[in-house]
Design a protein around this motif. Structure first.
Motif, PDB file in Angstrom:
ATOM      1  N   ALA A  13      17.920 -21.828  -3.852  1.00 57.18           N
ATOM      2  CA  ALA A  13      18.613 -23.053  -3.432  1.00 57.18           C
ATOM      3  C   ALA A  13      19.654 -23.458  -4.479  1.00 57.18           C
ATOM      4  CB  ALA A  13      17.612 -24.176  -3.207  1.00 57.18           C
ATOM      5  N   ASN A  14      19.280 -23.380  -5.759  1.00 61.03           N
ATOM      6  CA  ASN A  14      20.201 -23.758  -6.836  1.00 61.03           C
ATOM      7  C   ASN A  14      21.399 -22.819  -6.919  1.00 61.03           C
ATOM      8  OD1 ASN A  14      18.537 -25.877  -7.532  1.00 61.03           O
ATOM      9  ND2 ASN A  14      17.525 -24.785  -9.200  1.00 61.03           N
ATOM     10  N   SER A  15      21.213 -21.560  -6.534  1.00 62.01           N
ATOM     11  CA  SER A  15      22.303 -20.585  -6.630  1.00 62.01           C
ATOM     12  C   SER A  15      23.477 -20.972  -5.735  1.00 62.01           C
ATOM     13  CB  SER A  15      21.813 -19.179  -6.270  1.00 62.01           C
ATOM     14  OG  SER A  15      21.562 -19.069  -4.872  1.00 62.01           O
ATOM     15  N   LYS A  16      23.207 -21.747  -4.708  1.00 63.21           N
ATOM     16  CA  LYS A  16      24.271 -22.176  -3.786  1.00 63.21           C
ATOM     17  C   LYS A  16      25.039 -23.377  -4.319  1.00 63.21           C
ATOM     18  CE  LYS A  16      21.689 -20.490   0.239  1.00 63.21           C
ATOM     19  NZ  LYS A  16      20.852 -19.576  -0.500  1.00 63.21           N
ATOM     20  N   ASN A  17      24.545 -23.974  -5.410  1.00 62.93           N
ATOM     21  CA  ASN A  17      25.158 -25.192  -5.943  1.00 62.93           C
ATOM     22  C   ASN A  17      25.593 -25.054  -7.403  1.00 62.93           C
ATOM     23  OD1 ASN A  17      24.580 -26.606  -3.501  1.00 62.93           O
ATOM     24  ND2 ASN A  17      22.466 -26.804  -4.178  1.00 62.93           N
ATOM     25  N   LEU A  18      25.915 -23.833  -7.827  1.00 62.44           N
ATOM     26  CA  LEU A  18      26.358 -23.639  -9.213  1.00 62.44           C
ATOM     27  C   LEU A  18      27.693 -24.346  -9.423  1.00 62.44           C
ATOM     28  CD1 LEU A  18      25.490 -19.852  -9.646  1.00 62.44           C
ATOM     29  CD2 LEU A  18      24.222 -21.805 -10.546  1.00 62.44           C
ATOM     30  N   SER A  19      27.892 -24.874 -10.629  1.00 63.16           N
ATOM     31  CA  SER A  19      29.104 -25.643 -10.903  1.00 63.16           C
ATOM     32  C   SER A  19      30.360 -24.782 -10.831  1.00 63.16           C
ATOM     33  CB  SER A  19      29.009 -26.325 -12.269  1.00 63.16           C
ATOM     34  OG  SER A  19      28.780 -25.369 -13.280  1.00 63.16           O
ATOM     35  N   GLU A  20      30.258 -23.513 -11.223  1.00 58.63           N
ATOM     36  CA  GLU A  20      31.409 -22.621 -11.050  1.00 58.63           C
ATOM     37  C   GLU A  20      30.937 -21.266 -10.548  1.00 58.63           C
ATOM     38  OE1 GLU A  20      32.652 -21.018 -15.310  1.00 58.63           O
ATOM     39  OE2 GLU A  20      32.804 -23.191 -15.201  1.00 58.63           O
ATOM     40  N   ARG A  21      31.836 -20.580  -9.855  1.00 62.42           N
ATOM     41  CA  ARG A  21      31.502 -19.289  -9.253  1.00 62.42           C
ATOM     42  C   ARG A  21      31.366 -18.241 -10.357  1.00 62.42           C
ATOM     43  NH1 ARG A  21      33.742 -14.617  -6.897  1.00 62.42           N
ATOM     44  NH2 ARG A  21      32.954 -14.200  -4.792  1.00 62.42           N
ATOM     45  N   PRO A  22      30.231 -17.512 -10.380  1.00 67.51           N
ATOM     46  CA  PRO A  22      30.060 -16.458 -11.386  1.00 67.51           C
ATOM     47  C   PRO A  22      31.043 -15.309 -11.152  1.00 67.51           C
ATOM     48  CG  PRO A  22      27.961 -17.042 -10.361  1.00 67.51           C
ATOM     49  CD  PRO A  22      29.038 -17.709  -9.565  1.00 67.51           C
ATOM     50  N   ASP A  23      31.256 -14.490 -12.182  1.00 68.37           N
ATOM     51  CA  ASP A  23      32.131 -13.328 -12.032  1.00 68.37           C
ATOM     52  C   ASP A  23      31.463 -12.310 -11.091  1.00 68.37           C
ATOM     53  OD1 ASP A  23      30.564 -11.278 -13.630  1.00 68.37           O
ATOM     54  OD2 ASP A  23      30.859 -12.802 -15.165  1.00 68.37           O
ATOM     55  N   ASN A  24      32.244 -11.336 -10.653  1.00 68.64           N
ATOM     56  CA  ASN A  24      31.752 -10.379  -9.655  1.00 68.64           C
ATOM     57  C   ASN A  24      30.546  -9.587 -10.137  1.00 68.64           C
ATOM     58  OD1 ASN A  24      33.589 -11.168  -7.750  1.00 68.64           O
ATOM     59  ND2 ASN A  24      35.066  -9.564  -8.221  1.00 68.64           N
ATOM     60  N   ALA A  25      30.510  -9.197 -11.413  1.00 67.16           N
ATOM     61  CA  ALA A  25      29.373  -8.443 -11.941  1.00 67.16           C
ATOM     62  C   ALA A  25      28.093  -9.276 -11.864  1.00 67.16           C
ATOM     63  CB  ALA A  25      29.651  -8.005 -13.376  1.00 67.16           C
ATOM     64  N   THR A  26      28.212 -10.561 -12.173  1.00 69.51           N
ATOM     65  CA  THR A  26      27.047 -11.457 -12.105  1.00 69.51           C
ATOM     66  C   THR A  26      26.625 -11.676 -10.659  1.00 69.51           C
ATOM     67  OG1 THR A  26      27.772 -12.534 -14.144  1.00 69.51           O
ATOM     68  CG2 THR A  26      26.146 -13.706 -12.813  1.00 69.51           C
ATOM     69  N   LEU A  27      27.595 -11.809  -9.762  1.00 67.89           N
ATOM     70  CA  LEU A  27      27.274 -11.967  -8.342  1.00 67.89           C
ATOM     71  C   LEU A  27      26.527 -10.743  -7.814  1.00 67.89           C
ATOM     72  CD1 LEU A  27      30.552 -13.604  -6.977  1.00 67.89           C
ATOM     73  CD2 LEU A  27      28.296 -14.665  -7.136  1.00 67.89           C
ATOM     74  N   LEU A  28      26.940  -9.560  -8.246  1.00 67.72           N
ATOM     75  CA  LEU A  28      26.243  -8.339  -7.831  1.00 67.72           C
ATOM     76  C   LEU A  28      24.805  -8.321  -8.364  1.00 67.72           C
ATOM     77  CD1 LEU A  28      28.957  -5.553  -8.210  1.00 67.72           C
ATOM     78  CD2 LEU A  28      27.832  -6.287  -6.090  1.00 67.72           C
ATOM     79  N   LYS A  29      24.632  -8.779  -9.594  1.00 65.50           N
ATOM     80  CA  LYS A  29      23.290  -8.839 -10.185  1.00 65.50           C
ATOM     81  C   LYS A  29      22.416  -9.821  -9.408  1.00 65.50           C
ATOM     82  CE  LYS A  29      20.573  -8.101 -13.908  1.00 65.50           C
ATOM     83  NZ  LYS A  29      19.847  -6.874 -14.014  1.00 65.50           N
ATOM     84  N   ILE A  30      22.972 -10.983  -9.065  1.00 69.53           N
ATOM     85  CA  ILE A  30      22.237 -11.969  -8.276  1.00 69.53           C
ATOM     86  C   ILE A  30      21.825 -11.364  -6.938  1.00 69.53           C
ATOM     87  CG2 ILE A  30      22.478 -14.154  -7.008  1.00 69.53           C
ATOM     88  CD1 ILE A  30      24.309 -15.109  -9.328  1.00 69.53           C
ATOM     89  N   TYR A  31      22.774 -10.714  -6.269  1.00 72.78           N
ATOM     90  CA  TYR A  31      22.500 -10.084  -4.971  1.00 72.78           C
ATOM     91  C   TYR A  31      21.399  -9.030  -5.096  1.00 72.78           C
ATOM     92  CZ  TYR A  31      23.067  -6.903  -1.041  1.00 72.78           C
ATOM     93  OH  TYR A  31      22.815  -6.096   0.043  1.00 72.78           O
ATOM     94  N   ALA A  32      21.540  -8.156  -6.081  1.00 77.26           N
ATOM     95  CA  ALA A  32      20.590  -7.053  -6.241  1.00 77.26           C
ATOM     96  C   ALA A  32      19.185  -7.574  -6.549  1.00 77.26           C
ATOM     97  CB  ALA A  32      21.068  -6.112  -7.343  1.00 77.26           C
ATOM     98  N   LEU A  33      19.083  -8.547  -7.426  1.00 77.61           N
ATOM     99  CA  LEU A  33      17.764  -9.107  -7.758  1.00 77.61           C
ATOM    100  C   LEU A  33      17.139  -9.790  -6.543  1.00 77.61           C
ATOM    101  CD1 LEU A  33      18.477 -10.516 -11.318  1.00 77.61           C
ATOM    102  CD2 LEU A  33      16.890  -8.667 -10.747  1.00 77.61           C
ATOM    103  N   TYR A  34      17.959 -10.488  -5.764  1.00 69.24           N
ATOM    104  CA  TYR A  34      17.447 -11.143  -4.556  1.00 69.24           C
ATOM    105  C   TYR A  34      16.916 -10.096  -3.571  1.00 69.24           C
ATOM    106  CZ  TYR A  34      17.124 -13.836  -0.292  1.00 69.24           C
ATOM    107  OH  TYR A  34      16.653 -14.422   0.859  1.00 69.24           O
ATOM    108  N   LYS A  35      17.705  -9.062  -3.328  1.00 69.64           N
ATOM    109  CA  LYS A  35      17.291  -8.024  -2.379  1.00 69.64           C
ATOM    110  C   LYS A  35      16.029  -7.317  -2.867  1.00 69.64           C
ATOM    111  CE  LYS A  35      19.299  -6.615   0.888  1.00 69.64           C
ATOM    112  NZ  LYS A  35      19.100  -6.873   2.319  1.00 69.64           N
ATOM    113  N   GLN A  36      15.963  -7.013  -4.163  1.00 72.15           N
ATOM    114  CA  GLN A  36      14.784  -6.326  -4.705  1.00 72.15           C
ATOM    115  C   GLN A  36      13.549  -7.221  -4.587  1.00 72.15           C
ATOM    116  OE1 GLN A  36      14.899  -3.168  -5.594  1.00 72.15           O
ATOM    117  NE2 GLN A  36      12.803  -2.960  -6.269  1.00 72.15           N
ATOM    118  N   ALA A  37      13.723  -8.511  -4.840  1.00 75.55           N
ATOM    119  CA  ALA A  37      12.599  -9.453  -4.785  1.00 75.55           C
ATOM    120  C   ALA A  37      12.110  -9.663  -3.348  1.00 75.55           C
ATOM    121  CB  ALA A  37      13.002 -10.794  -5.399  1.00 75.55           C
ATOM    122  N   THR A  38      13.031  -9.649  -2.395  1.00 74.22           N
ATOM    123  CA  THR A  38      12.651  -9.972  -1.021  1.00 74.22           C
ATOM    124  C   THR A  38      12.417  -8.756  -0.137  1.00 74.22           C
ATOM    125  OG1 THR A  38      14.985 -10.186  -0.370  1.00 74.22           O
ATOM    126  CG2 THR A  38      13.841 -12.202  -1.060  1.00 74.22           C
TER     127      THR A  38
END
Length: 84
Positions: A13-38
């Protein structure tokens, strides 16, 4: 529901309300961790060369193969907290 799952859901939920958009490498890490976790290990077919974004996401997720769901959740929570 485990404490980790509760913290993970809050981080999602907090990831949708970050104060600034992370760089693409960080976004990929967020995506990958989410997919691996779920969803667990990546068993999907690798996208073709024409789908650069799809390939980058697939590669990021595939790089976490073998990581447990709980480990991925904890890393996701830690990463989102570090960005907040």
């Amino acid at each position: 529901m485990s404490d980790l799952k509760t913290r993970f859901d809050a981080a999602v939920a907090n990831s949708k309300n970050l104060s600034e958009r992370p760089d693409n490498a960080t976004l990929l890490k967020i995506y990958a961790l989410y997919k691996q976790a779920t969803a667990g290990d990546n068993a999907e077919k690798k996208p073709g060369f024409g789908d650069m974004v799809g390939r980058a996401k697939w590669d990021a997720w595939n790089g976490l193969k073998g990581t447990s769901g709980d480990d991925a959740m904890q890393q996701y929570v830690d990463l989102i907290e570090s960005l907040s």
